[in-house]
Design an enzyme around this catalytic site. Structure first.
Site, PDB file in Angstrom:
ATOM      1  N   GLU A  78      -6.647  -7.483  -0.485  1.00 31.48           N
ATOM      2  CA  GLU A  78      -7.244  -7.281   0.618  1.00 31.48           C
ATOM      3  C   GLU A  78      -8.568  -6.758   0.512  1.00 31.48           C
ATOM      4  OE1 GLU A  78      -5.010  -4.851   3.434  1.00 31.48           O
ATOM      5  OE2 GLU A  78      -3.082  -5.467   2.524  1.00 31.48           O
ATOM      6  N   GLU A 106       0.863  -1.138   0.074  1.00 28.32           N
ATOM      7  CA  GLU A 106      -0.032   0.034   0.028  1.00 28.32           C
ATOM      8  C   GLU A 106       0.871   1.418   0.077  1.00 28.32           C
ATOM      9  OE1 GLU A 106      -2.922  -0.250   3.111  1.00 28.32           O
ATOM     10  OE2 GLU A 106      -4.289  -1.309   1.780  1.00 28.32           O
TER      11      GLU A 106
HETATM   12  C1  GLA Z   1      -4.236  -2.186   4.950  1.00 23.32           C
HETATM   13  C2  GLA Z   1      -2.837  -2.814   5.019  1.00 23.32           C
HETATM   14  C3  GLA Z   1      -2.912  -3.990   5.799  1.00 23.32           C
HETATM   15  C4  GLA Z   1      -3.731  -4.129   7.252  1.00 23.32           C
HETATM   16  C5  GLA Z   1      -5.054  -3.485   6.840  1.00 23.32           C
HETATM   17  C6  GLA Z   1      -5.999  -3.323   7.787  1.00 23.32           C
HETATM   18  O1  GLA Z   1      -4.795  -2.549   4.102  1.00 23.32           O
HETATM   19  O2  GLA Z   1      -2.284  -3.204   3.935  1.00 23.32           O
HETATM   20  O3  GLA Z   1      -1.425  -4.376   6.280  1.00 23.32           O
HETATM   21  O4  GLA Z   1      -3.125  -2.954   7.809  1.00 23.32           O
HETATM   22  O5  GLA Z   1      -4.965  -2.198   6.000  1.00 23.32           O
HETATM   23  O6  GLA Z   1      -7.352  -3.211   7.412  1.00 23.32           O
END
Ligand code: GLA
Ligand code: GLA
Length: 658
Positions: free
Chosen positions: A313, A156
């Site tokens: 995710e 991210e």
């Molecule tokens: C982001 C991060 C993850 C985690 C999620 C929690 O997407 O990439 O590592 O912290 O948030 O929602």
């Protein structure tokens, strides 16, 4: 753009299913239990070692891969693919202690200290040296490992560190500006520095827009947004180049955050830099939560150019970072997952596999919750795995384009929401999302497409708050309309060029002729003010003092109260077989639904759903499949579409052959 590549793996196409996996948070004995339950759930892939830098490189230049070798081998032995992270997301304490100059600095000059994660400057040469050394070490180590199926660059990018105002950022910003403008005179022109005595005489005088006495120069602010997105993209490319050198055959991705109000990374611009697009999505609570998911998934699919993408995710249930973290209701895990699939996802993954026992995310849901495998949540995960298994024939099929599109543009998002504007209440994404909801309410499919997308295949194009319109874009949109396209735009569109300079002669300068209107002054509304229209609709946020300048323009609605009484509020100019329409106020999803019904009908775009289902279900098409999602809180009779299984439960989804 490189040829898009999907996972490196053998076998027939399937939808991948899995999670972030953090075995280094657990004793070795737990890992066997992990893989056993992964197999039970039908997990096919995990993202591994995302936050493992401190474990992989416990001291400067000292690498310990033994545990990761073990994890890779274990996963491979169990038939689970690995999207292996480069592990650079969170620098370890030994590094920040030795090199505090990698820590970001906020606009006030405060250091962002270690203690959380992603505490690194995108432009730090020191960080880059250490991070790329780690990337190289991991790539060298696992280049031939049979579990390795894709590379997961960092994590991210920009989640916490996109805007850095440090001295490194200042140096890199100057060099970015030199590339863009070549001469200081050109920069002075672009930034309109004749204003407020801001004229620069040397590049070294230029700073990021740090805390200032009043509004920092808008050109400087806009360029800093562009630069900040580019700086992270540049970092992504730097990791990618190391990986491509060592493993040219392994595709690389990084998880985007096309969701909610995350605006800082111009993902449309990043898309060409990865082998396949990945997205993370977390739901925004509220009545339109599933619509927002659909909007984000739709945009992601179009950023991917219609090709399959990876949902890297989302959550099985609650997150831990909203003010109040709601558990998902029964059916939502499947509904949410399949909404992404319907819009082109070929993988459904979660953060994370096993819910943490400690740390800041211990209350964030996972596939295997604190309660253990004997839980409704784990049973719903297993059920989802088997549903995705049944949908394997979908894998690899592209999204089916719609006949209507909503244009989404990061430049306009950034520029329209700068400070010192007619109102600070304007929200670019909200307006685009309102139109999307209006389409859903009418039962008309619409694509959400980046501005650079080819619009020629769309009969109806909505370009909400298209604020930044360089001359070439005027020509492009005019060409679209002249070729028979129907264009609709809104308040605060066509106002500035790429330098955020106003097009003169009356608003919306760049689109004035195309729309056949002229606006002398904006007339934004106070929070509690409303503008009544003569077609029964009510506007908020914004109005314009608008006059119609072309004889052929039809006034579709006029204001009927206040100072604007009698003035046009919504206009439509026929142009050949096409048209150009303008909406001067914020109507919200319900008002837009009424207006859009008329605009779409006149563009010849109508719903293909039976009247009783319009708005009650969302239908998305992919290849030979039609997904029907229940948008209501009650069962819906879909016998007109699915005689065999006529009842769609609340939050239910039916997958039909088209
Ligand atoms: C982001 C991060 C993850 C985690 C999620 C929690 O997407 O990439 O590592 O912290 O948030 O929602
Ligand atoms: C003050 C300043 C002016 C101008 C106006 C704007 O009066 O002196 O330069 O900025 O505010 O309202």
């Amino acid at each position: 753009m490189s040829t898009p590549r999907w996972l490196r793996r053998a076998g027939t196409p399937r939808l991948e299913f899995g999670a972030d996996y953090n075995p280094d948070q657990w004793p070795r004995a737990v890992w066997d239990d992990d893989v056993r339950h992964m197999r039970e759930a039908g997990v096919t892939i995990v993202s591994l070692a995302i936050f493992s830098w401190a474990r992989l490189e416990p001291a400067d230049g000292v690498f310990d891969f033994a545990w990761l070798d073990d994890a890779m081998d274990l996963l491979h032995a169990n038939g689970i693919l690995v999207d292996l992270a480069t592990a650079t997301a969170s620098p370890p304490p030994w590094l920040t202690a030795a090199h505090p100059e990698i820590l970001p600095v906020d606009r006030v000059g405060e250091t962002i200290w270690p203690g959380g994660r992603q505490h690194w400057r995108p432009t730090s040469p020191v960080f880059r040296t250490y991070a790329l050394r780690l990337v190289r070490a991991i790539a060298d180590r696992y280049r031939d490992h049979p579990a390795l199926t894709a590379w997961h660059v960092n994590n991210e990018l920009g989640c916490h560190n996109v805007y850095d105002y440090s001295d490194d950022a200042a140096t890199a910003f100057r060099s970015w500006l030199r590339d863009r403008y070549q001469t200081i005179e050109a920069l002075n022109d672009a930034w309109a520095t004749a204003f407020w005595s801001q004229r620069y005489t040397a590049w070294d005088e230029i700073l990021p827009p740090r805390l200032a006495a009043t509004y920092p120069n808008p050109g400087q602010q806009l360029d800093f947004k562009r630069f900040s997105s580019d700086a992270l993209k540049d970092y992504l490319i730097a990791e990618r180049e190391v990986l491509r050198e060592i493993t040219p055959e392994v595709p690389i991705t990084t998880n985007f955050m096309v969701m909610g109000e995350t605006s800082a990374m111009n993902y449309a611009d990043w898309a060409a830099e990865v082998d396949f697009i990945s997205n993370d999505h977390y739901r925004t609570p509220g009545a339109r939560s599933a619509d927002e998911l659909s909007f984000s998934a739709n945009l992601t699919g179009n950023i991917a150019g219609g090709r399959p993408w990876f949902l890297l995710e989302h959550s099985t249930s609650a997150v831990n970072w909203q003010p109040i973290n709601l558990a998902k209701r029964p059916g939502e895990i499947e509904r949410d997952s399949l909404l992404h699939v319907a819009h082109g996802a070929d993988a459904v993954c979660f953060f994370q596999w096993r819910q943490s026992k400690g740390g800041a995310e211990k209350y964030h849901s996972a596939m295997l919750p604190h309660a253990g495998a004997d839980s409704d949540l784990f049973r719903s995960v297993v059920a989802l795995g088997s549903r995705l298994g049944e949908l394997a024939p979908l894998a690899g099929t592209p999204r089916t384009p719609a006949r209507a599109a909503i244009v989404f543009d990061w430049e306009s998002w950034w520029a329209a929401e700068l400070d010192s504007h007619p109102t600070d209440r304007l929200r670019y994404r909200q307006e685009a999302f309102d139109w999307y909801t209006a389409f859903l309410d009418l039962g008309i499919r619409a694509d959400v497409v980046p501005l650079a997308a080819d619009l020629s295949g769309y009969e109806l194009v909505i370009a909400p708050i298209l604020h930044v319109v360089p001359a070439a874009l005027t020509a492009r949109l005019t060409g679209y309309v002249e070729a028979g396209g129907h264009l609709v735009t809104t308040y605060f569109s066509g106002i500035v060029d790429e330098n955020d300079h106003v097009w003169l002669g009356g608003y919306p300068g760049a689109l004035r002729d195309l729309l056949g209107i002229r606006i002398e002054e904006f007339a934004p509304l106070l929070d509690d003010e409303r503008a009544e229209l003569d077609n029964g609709l009510t506007g908020s946020l914004w109005t314009d003092r608008l006059e119609v300048t072309a004889a052929e323009v039809e006034v579709l609605a006029s204001y009927k109260t206040g100072d604007l009484d009698g003035r046009a509020a919504v206009t439509r100019r026929p142009v050949g077989a096409g048209s150009a329409s303008y909406v001067s106020t914020r109507l919200g999803p319900e008002g837009l639904g009424v207006l859009l019904a008329e605009l779409a009908a006149r563009a010849g775009v109508t719903s293909d759903l039976p009247a009783e289902l319009r708005g009650r279900v969302e239908v998305a098409r992919r290849g030979d499949f039609r997904f029907v999602f229940n948008r209501t809180g009650e069962p819906v009779d879909i016998s007109a579409l699915s005689p065999a299984e006529p009842i769609l439960t609340a939050r239910g989804v039916a997958v039909l052959h088209a």
